[in-house]
Design an enzyme around this catalytic site. Structure first.
Site, short mmCIF file in Angstrom:
data_model
loop_
_atom_site.label_atom_id
_atom_site.label_comp_id
_atom_site.label_asym_id
_atom_site.label_seq_id
_atom_site.Cartn_x
_atom_site.Cartn_y
_atom_site.Cartn_z
N ARG A 107 -17.50 24.19 15.98
CA ARG A 107 -18.82 23.58 15.89
C ARG A 107 -19.83 24.17 16.88
O ARG A 107 -20.98 23.76 16.87
CB ARG A 107 -18.67 22.06 16.05
CG ARG A 107 -17.80 21.41 14.97
CD ARG A 107 -18.38 21.64 13.57
NE ARG A 107 -19.79 21.34 13.55
CZ ARG A 107 -20.30 20.09 13.58
NH1 ARG A 107 -19.48 19.06 13.59
NH2 ARG A 107 -21.59 19.89 13.57
N ARG A 126 -23.23 16.70 11.40
CA ARG A 126 -23.44 17.75 10.39
C ARG A 126 -24.69 17.41 9.59
O ARG A 126 -24.82 16.28 9.11
CB ARG A 126 -22.24 17.84 9.44
CG ARG A 126 -21.03 18.53 10.03
CD ARG A 126 -19.93 18.69 8.98
NE ARG A 126 -18.92 19.64 9.40
CZ ARG A 126 -17.80 19.32 10.06
NH1 ARG A 126 -17.55 18.06 10.37
NH2 ARG A 126 -16.93 20.26 10.40
N GLU A 150 2.00 -0.94 7.93
CA GLU A 150 3.16 -1.07 7.03
C GLU A 150 4.35 -0.27 7.54
O GLU A 150 5.50 -0.70 7.41
CB GLU A 150 2.75 -0.71 5.60
CG GLU A 150 1.77 -1.76 5.05
CD GLU A 150 1.44 -1.65 3.57
OE1 GLU A 150 0.81 -2.58 3.06
OE2 GLU A 150 1.82 -0.64 2.92
N HIS A 180 0.81 -1.22 0.00
CA HIS A 180 0.00 0.00 0.00
C HIS A 180 0.85 1.27 0.00
O HIS A 180 0.58 2.18 -0.78
CB HIS A 180 -0.96 0.01 1.20
CG HIS A 180 -1.90 -1.14 1.21
ND1 HIS A 180 -1.61 -2.33 1.84
CD2 HIS A 180 -3.11 -1.30 0.63
CE1 HIS A 180 -2.60 -3.17 1.66
NE2 HIS A 180 -3.53 -2.58 0.93
N1 URA Z 1 -11.67 17.29 10.37
C1 URA Z 1 -12.76 16.72 10.94
O1 URA Z 1 -12.85 15.51 11.06
N2 URA Z 1 -13.76 17.54 11.35
C2 URA Z 1 -13.72 18.88 11.22
O2 URA Z 1 -14.67 19.57 11.59
C3 URA Z 1 -12.57 19.44 10.63
C4 URA Z 1 -11.56 18.61 10.21
#
Ligand code: URA
Length: 259
Positions: A227, A171, A83, A8
């Site tokens: 967030r 989200r 790996e 990989h």
């Molecule tokens: N990476 C994530 O997983 N979430 C985010 O909100 C920003 C970057």
């Protein structure tokens, strides 16, 4: 690519210098693996560019190190970590991006994860769900000392590592799927109450895998979303936040590899 190249990552021991590197930076994004190598390593050399996994070797002073790509999420990360371990890597520092879920951890800051709530399917193939997802404590202190010495705004805390960027991080407004299952609705608030700092997609798996394999793992994350105020990546802080996270990881690596 040499004949002993691993399937990989696309490079093998015959591609590596002497002494064989034991330290690797691991970035989700191949462009970040390139940035680390080209901006921070001496004599960087491309080892492979295979399946979107770009890997370099270079030097921090006298010490050879790798800058590799994990890809996005736990399954890809698990393969790369396996790996790298086969190739002699014993310390891995993830350099990633993240969304803060705490109001006092702003976009642009850096989070050093000392542990993760690991809600990642791939990790359950390696250890039971109850197995601790903990970073190497000594490496974590080294990274935090590096951040302090560089004057980088940073926090040390617990990260939530999940398998999806959209549903798994609650989200819906910015997602193709507005229909979140009951099991994830309210999760961000719940995690905030548990003093979890942030969401991301690789640290938990990396920490568990490193503990099972006997490796040292650490994690430095650039906060690029907040967030508590929205779902979107804050593009105007992204590059600076990543530069800070990379600087902390590189300074931490210098200290770790010469201790
Ligand atoms: N990476 C994530 O997983 N979430 C985010 O909100 C920003 C970057």
């Amino acid at each position: 690519m040499t004949t002993d190249a691993l399937y990989h990552v696309g490079f093998g021991t015959a591609d590596l210098p002497e002494p064989v590197p034991s330290f690797a930076f691991l970035s989700g994004d191949p462009d970040r693996a390139t940035l680390v190598a080209q901006r921070h390593l001496e004599r960087p050399r491309l080892l492979s560019d295979h399946r979107g996994l770009v890997s370099y070797v270079g030097w921090l002073g006298e010490v050879p190190v790798l800058s590799c790509t994990s890809g996005m999420g736990a399954p890809s990360t698990s393969i790369v970590v396996n790996e790298l371990a086969q190739l002699g890597i014993t310390t891995i520092v993830r350099i990633g991006t993240t969304g803060s879920i705490q109001a006092d951890v702003p976009p642009g800051a850096v989070i050093i994860s000392h542990a993760a709530l690991c809600r990642q399917g791939a990790a359950n193939d390696i250890a039971p769900p109850e197995y601790p997802a903990a970073a190497d404590p000594f490496l974590t202190v080294t990274l935090a000392d590096a951040a302090l010495s560089l004057g980088v705004d940073h926090r040390v805390g617990v990260t939530a590592s999940v398998d999806t960027f959209f549903e798994g991080q609650e989200r819906s407004a910015s997602s193709a799927n507005p229909n979140l299952m009951r099991s994830v609705r309210g999760m961000t608030d719940e995690y905030r109450g548990l003093r979890i700092m942030n969401f991301e997609m690789e640290a938990g798996l990396l920490f568990k895998q490193a503990l099972v394999y006997g490796l040292s793992a650490g994690c430095v994350l650039a906060v690029i979303a907040q967030r508590t105020t929205g779902e979107q990546v804050v593009m105007d802080v992204k590059d600076d936040a990543i530069d800070h996270a990379v600087a902390v990881a590189v300074e931490g690596a210098r200290r770790w590899t010469t201790r």
